[in-house]
Design a protein around this motif. Structure first.
Motif, PDB file in Angstrom:
ATOM      1  N   LEU A  83       0.825  -1.208   0.000  1.00 16.08           N
ATOM      2  CA  LEU A  83       0.000   0.000   0.000  1.00 16.08           C
ATOM      3  C   LEU A  83       0.856   1.254   0.000  1.00 16.08           C
ATOM      4  O   LEU A  83       0.620   2.203  -0.758  1.00 16.08           O
ATOM      5  N   LEU A  84       1.866   1.268   0.845  1.00 13.67           N
ATOM      6  CA  LEU A  84       2.744   2.433   0.923  1.00 13.67           C
ATOM      7  C   LEU A  84       3.500   2.646  -0.380  1.00 13.67           C
ATOM      8  O   LEU A  84       3.652   3.781  -0.839  1.00 13.67           O
ATOM      9  N   LYS A  85       3.983   1.562  -0.951  1.00 17.54           N
ATOM     10  CA  LYS A  85       4.768   1.665  -2.181  1.00 17.54           C
ATOM     11  C   LYS A  85       3.947   2.284  -3.308  1.00 17.54           C
ATOM     12  O   LYS A  85       4.390   3.226  -3.977  1.00 17.54           O
ATOM     13  N   GLU A  86       2.733   1.758  -3.517  1.00 17.06           N
ATOM     14  CA  GLU A  86       1.924   2.269  -4.610  1.00 17.06           C
ATOM     15  C   GLU A  86       1.420   3.681  -4.329  1.00 17.06           C
ATOM     16  O   GLU A  86       1.298   4.501  -5.251  1.00 17.06           O
ATOM     17  N   ASP A  87       1.132   3.980  -3.072  1.00 15.02           N
ATOM     18  CA  ASP A  87       0.697   5.335  -2.741  1.00 15.02           C
ATOM     19  C   ASP A  87       1.829   6.331  -2.965  1.00 15.02           C
ATOM     20  O   ASP A  87       1.605   7.442  -3.459  1.00 15.02           O
ATOM     21  N   TYR A  88       3.043   5.929  -2.620  1.00 14.93           N
ATOM     22  CA  TYR A  88       4.193   6.803  -2.843  1.00 14.93           C
ATOM     23  C   TYR A  88       4.392   7.066  -4.330  1.00 14.93           C
ATOM     24  O   TYR A  88       4.698   8.191  -4.740  1.00 14.93           O
ATOM     25  N   GLU A  89       4.212   6.033  -5.126  1.00 12.84           N
ATOM     26  CA  GLU A  89       4.400   6.191  -6.568  1.00 12.84           C
ATOM     27  C   GLU A  89       3.402   7.180  -7.155  1.00 12.84           C
ATOM     28  O   GLU A  89       3.712   7.920  -8.091  1.00 12.84           O
ATOM     29  N   GLU A  90       2.180   7.221  -6.583  1.00 11.10           N
ATOM     30  CA  GLU A  90       1.149   8.125  -7.086  1.00 11.10           C
ATOM     31  C   GLU A  90       1.182   9.492  -6.412  1.00 11.10           C
ATOM     32  O   GLU A  90       0.841  10.505  -7.029  1.00 11.10           O
ATOM     33  N   HIS A  91       1.589   9.513  -5.131  1.00 12.54           N
ATOM     34  CA  HIS A  91       1.558  10.771  -4.366  1.00 12.54           C
ATOM     35  C   HIS A  91       2.823  10.938  -3.527  1.00 12.54           C
ATOM     36  O   HIS A  91       2.767  10.941  -2.293  1.00 12.54           O
ATOM     37  N   PRO A  92       3.970  11.087  -4.152  1.00 16.78           N
ATOM     38  CA  PRO A  92       5.209  11.241  -3.380  1.00 16.78           C
ATOM     39  C   PRO A  92       5.214  12.484  -2.502  1.00 16.78           C
ATOM     40  O   PRO A  92       5.934  12.536  -1.499  1.00 16.78           O
ATOM     41  N   GLU A  93       4.389  13.466  -2.851  1.00 15.94           N
ATOM     42  CA  GLU A  93       4.350  14.703  -2.073  1.00 15.94           C
ATOM     43  C   GLU A  93       3.798  14.492  -0.665  1.00 15.94           C
ATOM     44  O   GLU A  93       3.976  15.340   0.220  1.00 15.94           O
ATOM     45  N   ARG A  94       3.158  13.376  -0.419  1.00 11.04           N
ATOM     46  CA  ARG A  94       2.604  13.099   0.910  1.00 11.04           C
ATOM     47  C   ARG A  94       3.682  12.709   1.922  1.00 11.04           C
ATOM     48  O   ARG A  94       3.439  12.724   3.122  1.00 11.04           O
ATOM     49  N   TYR A  95       4.851  12.358   1.432  1.00  6.61           N
ATOM     50  CA  TYR A  95       5.879  11.791   2.299  1.00  6.61           C
ATOM     51  C   TYR A  95       7.087  12.718   2.427  1.00  6.61           C
ATOM     52  O   TYR A  95       7.418  13.457   1.505  1.00  6.61           O
ATOM     53  N   GLN A  96       7.730  12.638   3.579  1.00 12.34           N
ATOM     54  CA  GLN A  96       8.966  13.386   3.809  1.00 12.34           C
ATOM     55  C   GLN A  96      10.115  12.553   3.251  1.00 12.34           C
ATOM     56  O   GLN A  96      10.616  11.640   3.910  1.00 12.34           O
ATOM     57  N   THR A  97      10.521  12.864   2.042  1.00 11.77           N
ATOM     58  CA  THR A  97      11.491  12.014   1.346  1.00 11.77           C
ATOM     59  C   THR A  97      12.914  12.160   1.867  1.00 11.77           C
ATOM     60  O   THR A  97      13.756  11.296   1.612  1.00 11.77           O
ATOM     61  N   GLU A  98      13.194  13.221   2.592  1.00  5.24           N
ATOM     62  CA  GLU A  98      14.532  13.440   3.161  1.00  5.24           C
ATOM     63  C   GLU A  98      15.614  13.339   2.082  1.00  5.24           C
ATOM     64  O   GLU A  98      16.634  12.670   2.249  1.00  5.24           O
ATOM     65  N   ARG A  99      15.329  13.999   0.945  1.00  4.54           N
ATOM     66  CA  ARG A  99      16.289  14.035  -0.171  1.00  4.54           C
ATOM     67  C   ARG A  99      16.705  12.634  -0.631  1.00  4.54           C
ATOM     68  O   ARG A  99      17.875  12.354  -0.890  1.00  4.54           O
ATOM     69  N   GLY A 100      15.750  11.763  -0.677  1.00  5.62           N
ATOM     70  CA  GLY A 100      16.008  10.408  -1.168  1.00  5.62           C
ATOM     71  C   GLY A 100      16.313   9.380  -0.106  1.00  5.62           C
ATOM     72  O   GLY A 100      16.415   8.190  -0.397  1.00  5.62           O
ATOM     73  N   ALA A 101      16.434   9.825   1.151  1.00  6.78           N
ATOM     74  CA  ALA A 101      16.761   8.889   2.233  1.00  6.78           C
ATOM     75  C   ALA A 101      15.526   8.181   2.778  1.00  6.78           C
ATOM     76  O   ALA A 101      15.634   7.240   3.563  1.00  6.78           O
ATOM     77  N   ASN A 102      14.338   8.625   2.360  1.00  6.08           N
ATOM     78  CA  ASN A 102      13.102   8.012   2.839  1.00  6.08           C
ATOM     79  C   ASN A 102      12.165   7.781   1.655  1.00  6.08           C
ATOM     80  O   ASN A 102      11.196   8.493   1.444  1.00  6.08           O
TER      81      ASN A 102
END
Length: 218
Positions: free
Chosen positions: A113-132
């Motif tokens: 669920l997280l993987k596919e949601d991230y692929e569609e809405h990466p703006e929802r997550y704190q990516t930490e410049r690629g570290a997350n």
């Protein structure tokens, strides 16, 4: 004298090794593959497991609770997913692994669920410049990512008045537990993994305090 001490030290190391081997391979309640092989279901397919065409529940919440309870006694991962997820590969867990494993056993992949949601809405997550991101080995083992997923998909209930079996309870964006039982008097049981506990524990008949919860199953 020195030789004797060396033999004693070697014996202790061997015993610790045997005990660790026995713990991991004989007494563990789940497979380490949960850490290395995310389920391949889509988020829609997983969420559809909540009900059939008539709105009847398909996923058994009691099964989720039972799987969580089986984790009691499992060692907490002192590395918290670090060092290439070494602790996870050995079968040790962090707090969010409790609902992740329990839901996975019941057929819902939170990692998927997280993987596919991230692929569609990466703006929802704190990516930490690629570290997350899902490309990192412990993206799925971070509470804040599950929180962001639930909030972004309308599955987050803020300051829930009552708990339900299967609720992922957030004590902050960095700690979570899983509700396994709700009693008639309003108290509840939860399964928790925490570094201070060392081993996963089930807390019984706790008084509910309104908290944010992820309610994946309605």
């Amino acid at each position: 004298m020195k030789k004797r001490r060396w033999f004693i030290a070697a014996g202790v190391v061997v015993l610790i090794g045997i005990a660790l081997f026995a713990y991991i391979y004989l007494f563990h309640s789940y497979g380490g593959s949960f850490y290395t092989n995310a389920h391949k279901k889509s988020d829609n397919a997983s969420l559809e497991l909540n009900s059939d065409a008539n709105g009847n529940g398909i996923v058994n919440k009691d099964e989720i609770a039972q799987e969580a309870e089986k984790l009691a006694g499992t060692l907490y991962d002192p590395l918290k997913g670090g060092v290439n997820n070494t602790g996870g590969k050995l079968g040790f867990i962090v707090c969010i692994d409790v609902p992740r494993i329990a839901y996975g056993k019941a057929g819902i992949s939170l990692a998927g669920l997280l993987k596919e949601d991230y692929e569609e809405h990466p703006e929802r997550y704190q990516t930490e410049r690629g570290a997350n991101t899902p490309d990192t080995p412990y993206f799925y083992r971070r509470v804040r990512n599950v929180y962001d997923f639930a909030e972004g998909n309308g599955l987050l209930i803020k300051k829930a008045e009552k708990p339900q079996v299967g609720d992922i309870v957030f004590y902050s964006r960095y700690h979570a537990t899983l509700v396994t039982t709700v009693h008639a008097d309003g108290t509840y049981n939860e399964v928790e993994a925490h570094p201070k506990l060392i081993f996963v524990q089930e807390h019984k008949r706790k008084k509910w305090t309104p908290r944010d919860v992820a309610r994946i199953l309605k």
